[in-house]
Design an enzyme around this catalytic site. Structure first.
Site, mmCIF file in Angstrom:
data_model
loop_
_atom_site.group_PDB
_atom_site.id
_atom_site.type_symbol
_atom_site.label_atom_id
_atom_site.label_comp_id
_atom_site.label_asym_id
_atom_site.label_seq_id
_atom_site.Cartn_x
_atom_site.Cartn_y
_atom_site.Cartn_z
ATOM 1 N N THR A 283 0.917 -1.155 -0.058
ATOM 2 C CA THR A 283 0.023 0.142 -0.097
ATOM 3 C C THR A 283 0.838 1.244 0.076
ATOM 4 O OG1 THR A 283 -0.026 -0.398 2.295
ATOM 5 C CG2 THR A 283 -2.151 -1.160 1.098
ATOM 6 N N LYS B 88 -8.012 10.311 7.048
ATOM 7 C CA LYS B 88 -9.201 9.219 7.290
ATOM 8 C C LYS B 88 -8.699 8.034 6.474
ATOM 9 C CE LYS B 88 -12.663 11.892 6.561
ATOM 10 N NZ LYS B 88 -14.528 12.411 6.418
ATOM 11 N N THR C 137 -0.025 7.136 -4.062
ATOM 12 C CA THR C 137 -0.421 5.809 -3.115
ATOM 13 C C THR C 137 -1.716 5.584 -2.877
ATOM 14 O OG1 THR C 137 0.434 6.678 -1.117
ATOM 15 C CG2 THR C 137 2.149 5.164 -2.509
ATOM 16 N N GLU D 200 -9.611 0.649 2.107
ATOM 17 C CA GLU D 200 -10.885 -0.121 1.566
ATOM 18 C C GLU D 200 -12.099 0.926 1.177
ATOM 19 O OE1 GLU D 200 -10.645 -1.443 5.771
ATOM 20 O OE2 GLU D 200 -10.937 -3.569 5.154
ATOM 21 N N ILE E 291 -4.972 13.625 2.601
ATOM 22 C CA ILE E 291 -4.227 12.603 1.705
ATOM 23 C C ILE E 291 -2.886 12.607 1.792
ATOM 24 C CG2 ILE E 291 -3.967 11.842 -0.754
ATOM 25 C CD1 ILE E 291 -6.814 11.501 0.324
ATOM 26 N N ASN F 46 -0.430 10.675 0.500
ATOM 27 C CA ASN F 46 0.379 10.657 -0.692
ATOM 28 C C ASN F 46 -0.519 10.498 -1.829
ATOM 29 O OD1 ASN F 46 1.719 9.595 -2.761
ATOM 30 N ND2 ASN F 46 3.421 9.079 -1.778
HETATM 31 MO MO1 MOS Z 1 -8.165 -5.463 5.482
HETATM 32 S S1 MOS Z 1 -9.760 -6.737 5.398
HETATM 33 O O1 MOS Z 1 -8.536 -5.025 7.233
HETATM 34 O O2 MOS Z 1 -6.819 -6.189 5.286
#
Ligand code: MOS
Length: 756
Positions: A484, A714, A647, A718, A642, A644
């Site tokens: 990530t 924040k 990413t 996901e 944000i 970055n």
């Molecule tokens: Mo994520 S489902 O918290 O890796």
């Protein structure tokens, strides 16, 4: 120096001025990865000899091992060990200790003869080479006493029970007002039941572990998202002290939640290495990834929405029935976002679990919100149609001022801006006014949209930051980078906090001996780890300033400590300054080092905390074959600061692709003869490929949310999968007039209703 405090936005230090934070920097580990320099768990070389383990799986869903014949395997070339329940070392009891975090509990493997799910390991074959182990694994013979297995969710809904908690601790049920009466009285209603298919997370790097023992101490190179819980779980499983477990996980080829718990490979590698006295490495095969890493459960969801003629919701109900394993409860928070998303005086949410003889469900990218929003935001589109109100307008009319159930302010909420900005950029006013009203040749064209929401959190995390003699800093924490961009954003934060160039910052992650963090999961890793590093830098700055001020050799000798600022690699007071390299060199004997900790304070009680999104999609649906092609997608995101831009965009883009994939393709199909997923490989399990991905635009609103954490971010990890698939589903309805209430929306489900 140590500093630990619960975060309070009114009094805690906060990152205010930024130079590097926010910039779209390339991943600092990018070159190492693309040149093969970045080592993953299976690639490490430890003290020779290193042996190779291959897992043999059960071929039934439920029953008992009657007999195992391992003779052929044991006599095969190169084989060192065939481990089964008959000779495996004794392990801790499953699920113990029953601590709060299920990822920290024991997960024994090869513990007894009981078979609880298809694919459960029944043997580990260890040999001198991988090929020898694989060949011998095929020679293990098992006979089973096979018992009747319950495998299909919709056949067992009457066995549903209410779990005590869903997700990381939410109440399964919530009610405000009187839903039933309000719904019965509403002039416009939707009552829709939807189904979601099983899904599997399959990161590029399969689960892998290399274990080596030195006496009673275990060192394991692993692919784990959270090292602290993995260490606790492994210690509980192996019945050794956590201090005797050292985990290294410097690079991870994706996790998506499947690497939050420990899985079979790490336990088996550790056990076999102990028995043999040699290092042992084990990786799951791609097929084993489908049986042995957990999955997103299948769900049935019922949504009831009641509104007045103007589109104001009077009543919302979201009820969920999800699969759980009989041997391990897994309860997704599928309907909890509904408690905060839209205003309505009468509300009801419920979660029920249906125990089946399948592998347990597992946290999989936005557990809860991903399947929940796919359905809920489709039902909102049904309501917009029933009302004859534009779907964007419908959502704007139900925008709450306070959290509708907690009755507290939002930490920040710019969903309305996302919706308006997205509608404008997408050209929403060009949306076909009714289904089948726009065609290009034999293609029906449709626009769809949806909202997205995902809880924002931080978890207790610490970091150590040290000033080096060369004037740079090194930060150490047990945070992971699952692809990530953790290394990169932590470098940006430390550089800004210390007033240093990026090149002066070294970030060391993925070692369980470093200060404990919340790891990578739940979209809280970035905010938590960056806050820990930031807090450590704040403490370090104070130490550095004090050290210079107290030293007669420093130009800052006897300056006022409150006036010291850190910029351009120097500590300055007015126009007097000293370089951090001079200070670092002078203190190289004693060293200047600080530990910073971030802990959630009471901001969760004081604020409702979420990231938000608005999605727009255009699809074409072939009139003859019902083949759906997404043509373009847009997501507008409210995720605080944000860290970055590059990413973050990658995370959001990937999430939107996954949303598209969930909407159109992904479905683990149960083979009722064996309790397996029939399509347990990346050929049979369909998901979006490059050719399926249209032009996708990601827009991030510029903001800072200091109610959230010291760095003002924040969660973004996901967010992109939360709701994006519903925009596709709603676009299919807009194109065709067909509402498919079963995900994925494969073409035959459209075709049977398509009249043209
Ligand atoms: Mo994520 S489902 O918290 O890796």
């Amino acid at each position: 120096m140590a500093d630990s405090q619960a975060y309070d936005p009114a009094s805690s230090a906060k990152l205010d001025t930024v130079t590097f934070v926010g910039q779209p920097l390339d991943r600092l580990d990018g070159v190492a990865k693309v040149t093969g320099q970045a080592k993953y768990a299976y690639e490490y070389q430890t003290r020779p000899p290193v042996r190779f383990g291959v897992i043999v799986e059960a071929s039934i869903a439920r029953g008992r091992i009657l007999a195992l014949d391992t003779t052929l395997a044991e006599n095969a070339p190169g084989v060192r060990l065939v481990m089964t329940y008959l000779n495996a070392p004794k392990q801790g009891a499953f699920g113990q200790p029953a601590a709060i975090n299920r990822n920290a509990r024991a997960r024994p493997v090869l513990a007894d003869a009981e078979i609880l799910y298809f694919g459960q390991p029944i043997a580990l074959v260890v040999a001198d080479s991988f090929e020898q182990a694989r060949a011998a694994a095929a020679l293990v013979r098992a006979r089973f006493d096979r018992q009747q297995a319950d495998l299909i969710l919709k056949d067992h809904l009457d066995h549903a029970y209410r779990p005590e908690r869903v997700g990381p601790g939410f109440a399964p049920d919530a009610a405000v007002g009187d839903f039933e009466s309000a719904f019965a009285a509403a002039p416009v209603t939707v009552d829709a039941t939807y189904d979601n298919a099983y899904q599997n997370h399959n990161p590029l790097e399969p689960h892998a572990a290399l274990a080596q023992w030195d006496g009673d101490t275990l060192t394991a190179y692993v692919s784990q998202q959270n090292l602290a819980t993995a260490r606790a779980a492994l210690a509980a499983t192996l019945q050794i002290a956590p201090e005797n477990v050292h985990l290294i996980s410097r690079y991870i080829g994706g996790g998506f939640g499947s690497k939050l718990p420990i899985n079979t490979e790490i336990v088996l590698a550790s056990l076999a290495a102990r028995v043999l006295g040699h290092s042992v490495k084990v990786a799951l095969t791609r097929q084993q990834m489908f049986s042995n890493t957990g999955h997103r459960p299948a769900f049935r969801q019922r949504i009831r929405l009641g509104a007045d003629q103007d589109g104001h919701l009077t009543s919302i109900a979201h009820e969920v029935w999800g699969q759980t394993a009989r041997f391990e409860e897994f309860a997704e928070q599928t309907a909890t976002f509904t408690r905060s998303l839209y205003a309505a005086p009468n509300r009801l949410t419920r979660h029920r679990l249906v125990p089946l003889d399948l592998q347990h469900g597992e946290t999989m990218r936005a557990p809860g919100e991903a399947p929940g929003l796919l359905v809920f935001e489709s039902a909102m589109d049904e309501l917009a149609t029933a009302l004859g109100i534009d779907p964007v307008e419908l959502r704007l009319r139900n925008e709450p001022n306070l959290d509708p159930e907690l009755q507290v302010p939002f930490s920040s909420r710019r969903l309305a801006t996302c919706l308006r900005e997205g509608a404008l950029r997408f050209g929403w006013d060009q949306r076909p006014k009714s289904p089948q009203s726009r065609r290009e040749g034999r293609q029906l064209i449709g626009f769809g949209m949806s909202a997205g929401i995902r809880p924002n959190k931080i978890g207790k995390s610490s970091a150590q930051v040290t000033l080096r003699p060369d004037g740079g800093v090194t930060a150490r924490l047990d945070m992971t980078d699952i692809g990530t961009g953790s290394y990169t954003i932590l470098t940006q934060v430390a550089a800004d906090a210390m007033g240093l160039p990026l090149a002066a910052v070294t970030i060391e992650l993925g070692n369980s001996d470093f200060p404990e963090t919340t790891g990578s999961g739940g979209s809280l890793g970035a905010g938590s780890a960056c806050s820990a590093v930031y807090n450590a830098c704040v403490v370090l700055r104070e130490s550095v300033a004090r050290s210079a001020i107290a030293d007669a050799r420093s130009p800052l000798y006897r300056a006022a400590s409150a006036d010291v600022v850190f910029r351009d690699g120097r500590a300055m007071v007015g126009n007097v300054s000293e370089s951090l390299s001079d200070i670092g060199a002078r203190s190289s004997q004693t060293g200047l080092s600080a530990i910073g900790t971030i802990e959630p304070g009471d901001t969760y009680r004081r604020y409702s905390q979420y990231s938000y999104a608005a999605y727009f999609a255009e699809v074409q649906v072939d009139m003859d074959t019902a083949e759906v092609r997404a043509r373009r997608m847009l997501g507008v995101f409210d995720a605080g600061r944000i860290l970055n831009a590059k990413t973050a965009r990658s995370q959001l883009l990937g999430g939107m692709i996954w949303g598209l994939s969930a909407s159109l393709y992904e479905e683990g199909v149960i083979d009722t003869r064996y309790g397996s997923f029939i399509n347990r490989d990346l050929a049979g399990y369909h998901f979006a490929t490059n050719a399926d991905v249209p032009d996708i635009e990601v827009v991030m609103l510029d903001d800072v949310d200091h109610n959230s954490n010291p760095v003002g971010s924040k969660g973004v990890g996901e967010l992109g999968i939360c709701g994006s698939g519903a925009a596709i589903a709603n676009a299919i309805f807009n194109a065709t007039g067909v509402r498919v209430r079963s995900f994925p929306i494969t073409l035959e489900k459209i075709l049977v209703h398509l009249s043209n």
